[in-house]
Write an enzyme that holds these catalytic residues in place. Structure first.
Site, PDB file in Angstrom:
ATOM      1  N   THR A 143      -3.965   9.723  -0.280  1.00  0.00           N
ATOM      2  CA  THR A 143      -2.638  10.212   0.089  1.00  0.00           C
ATOM      3  C   THR A 143      -1.496   9.389  -0.493  1.00  0.00           C
ATOM      4  O   THR A 143      -0.330   9.615  -0.140  1.00  0.00           O
ATOM      5  CB  THR A 143      -2.487  10.222   1.619  1.00  0.00           C
ATOM      6  OG1 THR A 143      -2.685   8.888   2.114  1.00  0.00           O
ATOM      7  CG2 THR A 143      -3.493  11.161   2.265  1.00  0.00           C
ATOM      8  N   LYS A 144      -1.797   8.450  -1.372  1.00  0.00           N
ATOM      9  CA  LYS A 144      -0.748   7.579  -1.884  1.00  0.00           C
ATOM     10  C   LYS A 144       0.031   8.236  -3.027  1.00  0.00           C
ATOM     11  O   LYS A 144      -0.423   9.191  -3.657  1.00  0.00           O
ATOM     12  CB  LYS A 144      -1.352   6.247  -2.350  1.00  0.00           C
ATOM     13  CG  LYS A 144      -1.976   5.437  -1.219  1.00  0.00           C
ATOM     14  CD  LYS A 144      -0.947   5.091  -0.151  1.00  0.00           C
ATOM     15  CE  LYS A 144      -1.481   4.143   0.918  1.00  0.00           C
ATOM     16  NZ  LYS A 144      -2.374   4.780   1.877  1.00  0.00           N
ATOM     17  N   ASN A 145       1.218   7.690  -3.308  1.00  0.00           N
ATOM     18  CA  ASN A 145       2.092   8.258  -4.349  1.00  0.00           C
ATOM     19  C   ASN A 145       1.416   8.259  -5.717  1.00  0.00           C
ATOM     20  O   ASN A 145       1.625   9.166  -6.520  1.00  0.00           O
ATOM     21  CB  ASN A 145       3.396   7.465  -4.421  1.00  0.00           C
ATOM     22  CG  ASN A 145       4.186   7.546  -3.130  1.00  0.00           C
ATOM     23  OD1 ASN A 145       3.827   8.258  -2.204  1.00  0.00           O
ATOM     24  ND2 ASN A 145       5.285   6.800  -3.064  1.00  0.00           N
ATOM     25  N   TYR A 158      -5.202   5.129  -2.581  1.00  0.00           N
ATOM     26  CA  TYR A 158      -5.960   6.008  -1.690  1.00  0.00           C
ATOM     27  C   TYR A 158      -5.509   7.468  -1.876  1.00  0.00           C
ATOM     28  O   TYR A 158      -4.475   7.753  -2.486  1.00  0.00           O
ATOM     29  CB  TYR A 158      -5.746   5.545  -0.243  1.00  0.00           C
ATOM     30  CG  TYR A 158      -6.398   6.388   0.809  1.00  0.00           C
ATOM     31  CD1 TYR A 158      -7.781   6.468   0.913  1.00  0.00           C
ATOM     32  CD2 TYR A 158      -5.623   7.109   1.720  1.00  0.00           C
ATOM     33  CE1 TYR A 158      -8.377   7.244   1.888  1.00  0.00           C
ATOM     34  CE2 TYR A 158      -6.215   7.892   2.705  1.00  0.00           C
ATOM     35  CZ  TYR A 158      -7.589   7.958   2.780  1.00  0.00           C
ATOM     36  OH  TYR A 158      -8.186   8.737   3.737  1.00  0.00           O
ATOM     37  N   ALA A 205       0.821  -1.206   0.000  1.00  0.00           N
ATOM     38  CA  ALA A 205       0.000   0.000   0.000  1.00  0.00           C
ATOM     39  C   ALA A 205       0.856   1.257   0.000  1.00  0.00           C
ATOM     40  O   ALA A 205       0.469   2.289  -0.536  1.00  0.00           O
ATOM     41  CB  ALA A 205      -0.930  -0.002   1.217  1.00  0.00           C
TER      42      ALA A 205
END
Length: 373
Positions: A180-182, A178, A154
């Site tokens: 806030t993911k890269n 999600y 994740a």
């Protein structure tokens, strides 16, 4: 907040891509999802990718595809997000928590070995904060005992360790897209694998166990379908996938920017009393910038940064200290001392590609001022 904890890196090209999809025929899982799956698998160096609505769904389907169910045990590190363990429960199996390396917070292969029983069916290594677990050691352990390896990536799309990337040694790897993911579309995930049987099972189960997905049922002449398994509503849709098709092409450039921000923080925080950075291993995906501080000062620092309008978070409290796991698994805080210490001392600072050098300096100065006081 004056300095936001996170800001996404979506640009006008990504927004235009979503608008293009909104003007098209397909909004649910269709040609854009298929294109993203192909492109993402190529980027990850894997044979197959199945797009889903979350990493949690990917973990659940990976467990089911590998035959994990009632009576089985799955080894999970105690220092992680709750969704690394709850899919094991949803699959009908029992999560067996183990301790972590005190320097990195990553699963300790020796602790995993000690937890293996005749009921153990799989291990879920978690690549925490963007740093890969020791997959070569875990692969050897899994092969020795005939166990499946399901990687929780994740936090970890771009990383590499010991010459391997996420998913290249495991049976399946699970990603999050999600907010806030890269690589992000707000809500989403994927299952990656080099095993066609796992990918095919995930494809079947992601849309109710139906023999034909919508793109095939309604392309050209209508085709009848059957329900051949009990599945879930876990698919991604073309609107969200369209936000990532072009974003994926910039992923390495975005990683380079986060690496630069990481270096600025590391320099600015060097020598702060009581502060250390979790250890890096290989190439980190640099998903979060976390620090370790004395446990008795962590919450005070959280409050002080909040007062200064600096966004902060805790990633994460060790899951064996949370109420549900204590009640249902009989966990005690002292059962996993390294995970406990890591979770009690961790704090995540603002970290994203739009963060400026001045903002990094301001955050670092606030941290230094509090801990030196």
């Amino acid at each position: 907040m004056k300095i936001e904890f996170y800001r996404h890196a979506l640009d006008e090209e990504d927004i235009a891509s979503a608008a293009e999809t909104l003007r098209s025929v397909f909004l649910t899982a269709g040609p854009v999802c298929a294109r993203f799956e192909q492109d993402f698998a190529a980027y990850a160096g894997l044979a197959r990718c199945v797009s889903l609505n979350s990493c949690t769904a990917a973990l659940h389907l990976a467990l089911l595809a590998l035959g994990v169910g009632p009576g089985d045990e799955v080894i999970v590190p105690a220092m992680t997000f709750i969704a690394s363990a709850t899919p094991v429960v949803h699959a009908g199996a029992t999560p067996v928590l183990v301790d972590v390396d005190p320097d990195t917070g990553l699963i300790d292969p020796a602790a995993a070995r000690a937890a293996i029983t005749p009921r153990t069916k799989a291990i879920i290594p978690v690549h925490l904060y963007g740093v890969m677990a020791d997959m070569r050691a875990l692969k050897a352990l899994a092969d020795e005992h005939g166990l499946a390896l399901i990687e929780d990536a994740a936090h970890c799309v771009e990383a590499e360790r010991d010459g391997v990337r996420p998913g290249q040694l495991g049976d399946a790897v699970c990603y999050s897209f999600y907010a806030t993911k890269n690589l992000t579309c707000g809500e989403g995930g994927a299952l990656g694998t080099n095993r066609p049987d796992i990918a095919d099972k995930a494809l079947l189960l992601r849309q109710h166990g139906m023999s034909k997905e919508a793109a095939k049922r309604y392309h050209g002449h209508y085709q009848h379908w059957d329900m051949i398994a009990l599945g879930w509503k876990y698919n991604l849709n073309d609107i969200l996938a369209s936000l990532m098709v072009r974003q994926l092409r910039r992923l390495d450039d975005l990683w380079a920017r986060r690496s630069a921000v990481y270096a600025m923080y590391a320099e600015a925080l060097a020598g702060v009393p009581g502060l250390r950075l979790p250890g890096l291993r290989g190439k980190s995906a640099h998903h979060l910038f976390t620090i370790q501080v004395p446990a008795d000062r962590r919450d005070g620092l959280l409050a002080r940064l909040g007062e200064r309008e600096i966004g902060v978070a805790v990633n994460y409290r060790a899951i064996h200290t949370l109420s549900w796991f204590r009640e249902h698994l009989g966990c005690r805080p002292e059962d996993f001392p390294n995970a406990l210490a890591f979770g009690e001392g961790t704090l995540s600072l603002p970290f994203h590609t739009r963060l400026t050098a001045a903002e990094v300096a301001e955050v670092a100065a606030a941290v230094r001022e509090f801990l030196a006081g």
